[in-house]
Design a protein around this motif. Structure first.
Motif, PDB file in Angstrom:
ATOM      1  N   GLU A 298       0.848  -1.182   0.000  1.00 54.60           N
ATOM      2  CA  GLU A 298       0.000   0.000   0.000  1.00 54.60           C
ATOM      3  C   GLU A 298       0.887   1.236   0.000  1.00 54.60           C
ATOM      4  O   GLU A 298       1.751   1.403   0.866  1.00 54.60           O
ATOM      5  CB  GLU A 298      -0.893   0.015   1.243  1.00 54.60           C
ATOM      6  CG  GLU A 298      -1.783   1.243   1.343  1.00 54.60           C
ATOM      7  CD  GLU A 298      -2.630   1.258   2.608  1.00 54.60           C
ATOM      8  OE1 GLU A 298      -3.649   1.968   2.613  1.00 54.60           O
ATOM      9  OE2 GLU A 298      -2.268   0.564   3.583  1.00 54.60           O
ATOM     10  N   ASN A 299       0.699   2.088  -1.011  1.00 53.37           N
ATOM     11  CA  ASN A 299       1.416   3.353  -1.052  1.00 53.37           C
ATOM     12  C   ASN A 299       0.692   4.397  -0.213  1.00 53.37           C
ATOM     13  O   ASN A 299      -0.539   4.500  -0.265  1.00 53.37           O
ATOM     14  CB  ASN A 299       1.504   3.870  -2.494  1.00 53.37           C
ATOM     15  CG  ASN A 299       2.576   3.166  -3.297  1.00 53.37           C
ATOM     16  OD1 ASN A 299       3.539   2.651  -2.750  1.00 53.37           O
ATOM     17  ND2 ASN A 299       2.425   3.144  -4.611  1.00 53.37           N
ATOM     18  N   LEU A 300       1.459   5.164   0.544  1.00 56.32           N
ATOM     19  CA  LEU A 300       0.922   6.295   1.273  1.00 56.32           C
ATOM     20  C   LEU A 300       1.636   7.557   0.796  1.00 56.32           C
ATOM     21  O   LEU A 300       2.833   7.528   0.517  1.00 56.32           O
ATOM     22  CB  LEU A 300       1.111   6.115   2.782  1.00 56.32           C
ATOM     23  CG  LEU A 300       0.496   4.851   3.400  1.00 56.32           C
ATOM     24  CD1 LEU A 300       0.850   4.760   4.877  1.00 56.32           C
ATOM     25  CD2 LEU A 300      -1.015   4.832   3.221  1.00 56.32           C
ATOM     26  N   VAL A 301       0.891   8.636   0.698  1.00 52.61           N
ATOM     27  CA  VAL A 301       1.412   9.914   0.193  1.00 52.61           C
ATOM     28  C   VAL A 301       2.092   9.696  -1.156  1.00 52.61           C
ATOM     29  O   VAL A 301       3.215  10.122  -1.396  1.00 52.61           O
ATOM     30  CB  VAL A 301       2.375  10.583   1.198  1.00 52.61           C
ATOM     31  CG1 VAL A 301       2.580  12.059   0.847  1.00 52.61           C
ATOM     32  CG2 VAL A 301       1.863  10.477   2.608  1.00 52.61           C
ATOM     33  N   GLY A 302       1.380   9.018  -2.046  1.00 54.97           N
ATOM     34  CA  GLY A 302       1.867   8.851  -3.405  1.00 54.97           C
ATOM     35  C   GLY A 302       3.107   8.008  -3.549  1.00 54.97           C
ATOM     36  O   GLY A 302       3.775   8.051  -4.589  1.00 54.97           O
ATOM     37  N   GLY A 303       3.455   7.237  -2.508  1.00 54.67           N
ATOM     38  CA  GLY A 303       4.642   6.395  -2.575  1.00 54.67           C
ATOM     39  C   GLY A 303       5.813   6.916  -1.771  1.00 54.67           C
ATOM     40  O   GLY A 303       6.887   6.314  -1.793  1.00 54.67           O
ATOM     41  N   VAL A 304       5.632   8.018  -1.051  1.00 55.00           N
ATOM     42  CA  VAL A 304       6.694   8.474  -0.147  1.00 55.00           C
ATOM     43  C   VAL A 304       7.045   7.344   0.818  1.00 55.00           C
ATOM     44  O   VAL A 304       8.214   7.098   1.116  1.00 55.00           O
ATOM     45  CB  VAL A 304       6.261   9.738   0.627  1.00 55.00           C
ATOM     46  CG1 VAL A 304       7.271  10.071   1.720  1.00 55.00           C
ATOM     47  CG2 VAL A 304       6.126  10.921  -0.329  1.00 55.00           C
ATOM     48  N   VAL A 305       6.022   6.660   1.295  1.00 53.48           N
ATOM     49  CA  VAL A 305       6.222   5.451   2.084  1.00 53.48           C
ATOM     50  C   VAL A 305       5.312   4.359   1.532  1.00 53.48           C
ATOM     51  O   VAL A 305       4.314   4.643   0.864  1.00 53.48           O
ATOM     52  CB  VAL A 305       5.920   5.650   3.583  1.00 53.48           C
ATOM     53  CG1 VAL A 305       6.868   6.639   4.203  1.00 53.48           C
ATOM     54  CG2 VAL A 305       4.486   6.073   3.807  1.00 53.48           C
ATOM     55  N   ALA A 306       5.689   3.119   1.804  1.00 52.95           N
ATOM     56  CA  ALA A 306       4.854   1.984   1.406  1.00 52.95           C
ATOM     57  C   ALA A 306       4.851   0.967   2.544  1.00 52.95           C
ATOM     58  O   ALA A 306       5.845   0.809   3.253  1.00 52.95           O
ATOM     59  CB  ALA A 306       5.389   1.341   0.120  1.00 52.95           C
ATOM     60  N   ILE A 307       3.708   0.314   2.705  1.00 53.77           N
ATOM     61  CA  ILE A 307       3.605  -0.790   3.663  1.00 53.77           C
ATOM     62  C   ILE A 307       3.446  -2.082   2.862  1.00 53.77           C
ATOM     63  O   ILE A 307       2.470  -2.233   2.105  1.00 53.77           O
ATOM     64  CB  ILE A 307       2.399  -0.620   4.597  1.00 53.77           C
ATOM     65  CG1 ILE A 307       2.543   0.657   5.436  1.00 53.77           C
ATOM     66  CG2 ILE A 307       2.263  -1.836   5.517  1.00 53.77           C
ATOM     67  CD1 ILE A 307       1.347   0.947   6.323  1.00 53.77           C
ATOM     68  N   HIS A 308       4.399  -2.965   2.997  1.00 55.96           N
ATOM     69  CA  HIS A 308       4.329  -4.288   2.353  1.00 55.96           C
ATOM     70  C   HIS A 308       3.850  -5.300   3.386  1.00 55.96           C
ATOM     71  O   HIS A 308       4.327  -5.302   4.537  1.00 55.96           O
ATOM     72  CB  HIS A 308       5.696  -4.703   1.812  1.00 55.96           C
ATOM     73  CG  HIS A 308       6.077  -4.045   0.531  1.00 55.96           C
ATOM     74  ND1 HIS A 308       6.455  -2.707   0.473  1.00 55.96           N
ATOM     75  CD2 HIS A 308       6.125  -4.520  -0.747  1.00 55.96           C
ATOM     76  CE1 HIS A 308       6.751  -2.403  -0.792  1.00 55.96           C
ATOM     77  NE2 HIS A 308       6.546  -3.480  -1.542  1.00 55.96           N
ATOM     78  N   SER A 309       2.919  -6.143   2.991  1.00 56.50           N
ATOM     79  CA  SER A 309       2.398  -7.172   3.878  1.00 56.50           C
ATOM     80  C   SER A 309       2.434  -8.520   3.193  1.00 56.50           C
ATOM     81  O   SER A 309       2.349  -8.617   1.963  1.00 56.50           O
ATOM     82  CB  SER A 309       0.961  -6.835   4.304  1.00 56.50           C
ATOM     83  OG  SER A 309       0.109  -6.768   3.165  1.00 56.50           O
ATOM     84  N   ALA A 310       2.568  -9.581   3.970  1.00 57.88           N
ATOM     85  CA  ALA A 310       2.610 -10.942   3.430  1.00 57.88           C
ATOM     86  C   ALA A 310       2.340 -11.922   4.569  1.00 57.88           C
ATOM     87  O   ALA A 310       2.377 -11.552   5.740  1.00 57.88           O
ATOM     88  CB  ALA A 310       3.950 -11.227   2.790  1.00 57.88           C
ATOM     89  N   ILE A 311       2.069 -13.163   4.201  1.00 60.10           N
ATOM     90  CA  ILE A 311       1.866 -14.202   5.202  1.00 60.10           C
ATOM     91  C   ILE A 311       2.698 -15.429   4.862  1.00 60.10           C
ATOM     92  O   ILE A 311       3.157 -15.599   3.732  1.00 60.10           O
ATOM     93  CB  ILE A 311       0.372 -14.602   5.327  1.00 60.10           C
ATOM     94  CG1 ILE A 311      -0.153 -15.142   3.988  1.00 60.10           C
ATOM     95  CG2 ILE A 311      -0.461 -13.444   5.824  1.00 60.10           C
ATOM     96  CD1 ILE A 311      -1.569 -15.664   4.072  1.00 60.10           C
ATOM     97  N   LYS A 312       2.881 -16.271   5.851  1.00 60.56           N
ATOM     98  CA  LYS A 312       3.597 -17.529   5.689  1.00 60.56           C
ATOM     99  C   LYS A 312       2.593 -18.668   5.786  1.00 60.56           C
ATOM    100  O   LYS A 312       1.948 -18.834   6.805  1.00 60.56           O
ATOM    101  CB  LYS A 312       4.674 -17.670   6.769  1.00 60.56           C
ATOM    102  CG  LYS A 312       5.438 -18.990   6.727  1.00 60.56           C
ATOM    103  CD  LYS A 312       6.497 -19.017   7.837  1.00 60.56           C
ATOM    104  CE  LYS A 312       7.242 -20.330   7.856  1.00 60.56           C
ATOM    105  NZ  LYS A 312       8.286 -20.347   8.904  1.00 60.56           N
ATOM    106  N   LEU A 313       2.486 -19.434   4.715  1.00 60.06           N
ATOM    107  CA  LEU A 313       1.540 -20.561   4.708  1.00 60.06           C
ATOM    108  C   LEU A 313       2.236 -21.831   5.161  1.00 60.06           C
ATOM    109  O   LEU A 313       3.455 -21.943   5.094  1.00 60.06           O
ATOM    110  CB  LEU A 313       0.985 -20.746   3.297  1.00 60.06           C
ATOM    111  CG  LEU A 313       0.114 -19.587   2.773  1.00 60.06           C
ATOM    112  CD1 LEU A 313      -0.329 -19.852   1.350  1.00 60.06           C
ATOM    113  CD2 LEU A 313      -1.100 -19.391   3.672  1.00 60.06           C
TER     114      LEU A 313
END
Length: 293
Positions: free
Chosen positions: A278-293
């Motif tokens: 998810e980009n915040l403020v146009g990509g100034v910061v990003a939150i990457h999320s994932a899971i382990k199956l």
């Protein structure tokens, strides 16, 4: 809602994350960069350590000044994706000043999340891990100011994101905020994150969560952001922290960090699934999320 002002955009890479070929050459090149300088691998950790030793005492106030206080909302967003639960074991890497850990702790103690049995909350362990003892000392002092000096749920650990000493599959959650771009080998840090993660708490989206300064994807805004980054931030560092060079490194390190989709592919290559960002403020910061199956 305040977060609605952050120009948020989310992207799922479940069907595309593995379409980006791994490039060992590019990983090696990135791993040996210190800002725009090329350095020996064994030198980078020491150089980065010097940066954070220099800025530790002014780290929080500089975050407020540089981001206009938005870093607080970004971290709230990060913890909101985590959905912490009482009794969990959580690892927050590069979290020395405690900003993320305190938010997780507060979320666990909120009315809506209060457990039926006090013992389950007391069993919660939030490990605040940082390679720099000066950053950890700042965090411990902040904990004392909050009345949490002797709290058994907050555990302060000096350690390297690439070579931690926890048992395999020992953690329910993993966060890293504004830290992964500073490691020497991003792929090693991601492999360590995958190794520590349990796979039985997958009811929670974002078992692995990374908040990082990233790449702006709006052309005109990008020009303004570059101007602010290179002309303003180093001057603020000199004025407030008495350290221009460390903040020059900061803005350069962001430009050397992989773009959002490339970083997402690296997370997938480490073994994680359902990778999103998810980009915040146009990509100034990003939150990457994932899971382990």
């Amino acid at each position: 809602m305040a977060l609605g002002l952050l120009l948020s955009s989310s992207r799922s890479l479940a069907s595309r994350v593995l379409s980006y070929p791994s490039s060992l050459a590019s990983l090696h090149s990135h791993a040996t960069s210190f800002g725009f300088q090329q350095v020996k691998e064994e030198e980078k950790s020491k150089l980065v350590g010097n940066v954070f030793t220099n800025v530790a005492s002014s780290y929080d106030i500089m975050n407020d000044v540089m981001s206009g206080g938005l870093h607080r909302l970004w971290k709230e967003r990060l913890v909101g994706k985590l959905s912490p639960f009482a009794g969990m074991k959580h690892l927050d890497v590069a979290g020395g000043t405690g900003d993320v850990a305190f938010r997780i702790f507060d979320a666990l103690n909120s009315v809506n999340r209060r457990p039926l049995h006090k013992a389950s909350l007391e069993e919660t362990q939030i490990y605040v891990c940082d390679i720099n003892p000066n950053m950890l000392n700042v965090g411990k002092q902040r904990a004392a100011e909050r009345g949490l000096r002797d709290n058994k749920s907050l555990l302060w650990v000096e350690g390297d994101a690439e070579a931690l000493s926890f048992d395999d599959n020992s953690m329910d959650g993993y966060t890293i905020a504004f830290g992964i771009r500073n490691v020497t080998h991003i792929e090693k840090a991601l492999a360590q994150a995958y190794r520590y993660k349990c796979s039985h708490q997958l009811d929670f989206r974002g078992e692995f969560l990374c908040l990082e300064l990233s790449h702006v994807d709006i052309p005109v805004f990008k020009d303004l952001y570059d101007l602010y980054s290179f002309q303003v931030i180093p001057n603020l560092g000199e004025l407030i922290a008495g350290d221009r060079e460390s903040y020059q490194y900061l803005v350069e390190s962001v430009r050397r960090f992989p773009p959002q989709e490339r970083f997402a592919s690296m997370i997938g290559e480490a073994g994680f699934e359902k990778v999103e960002y998810e980009n915040l403020v146009g990509g100034v910061v990003a939150i990457h999320s994932a899971i382990k199956l």
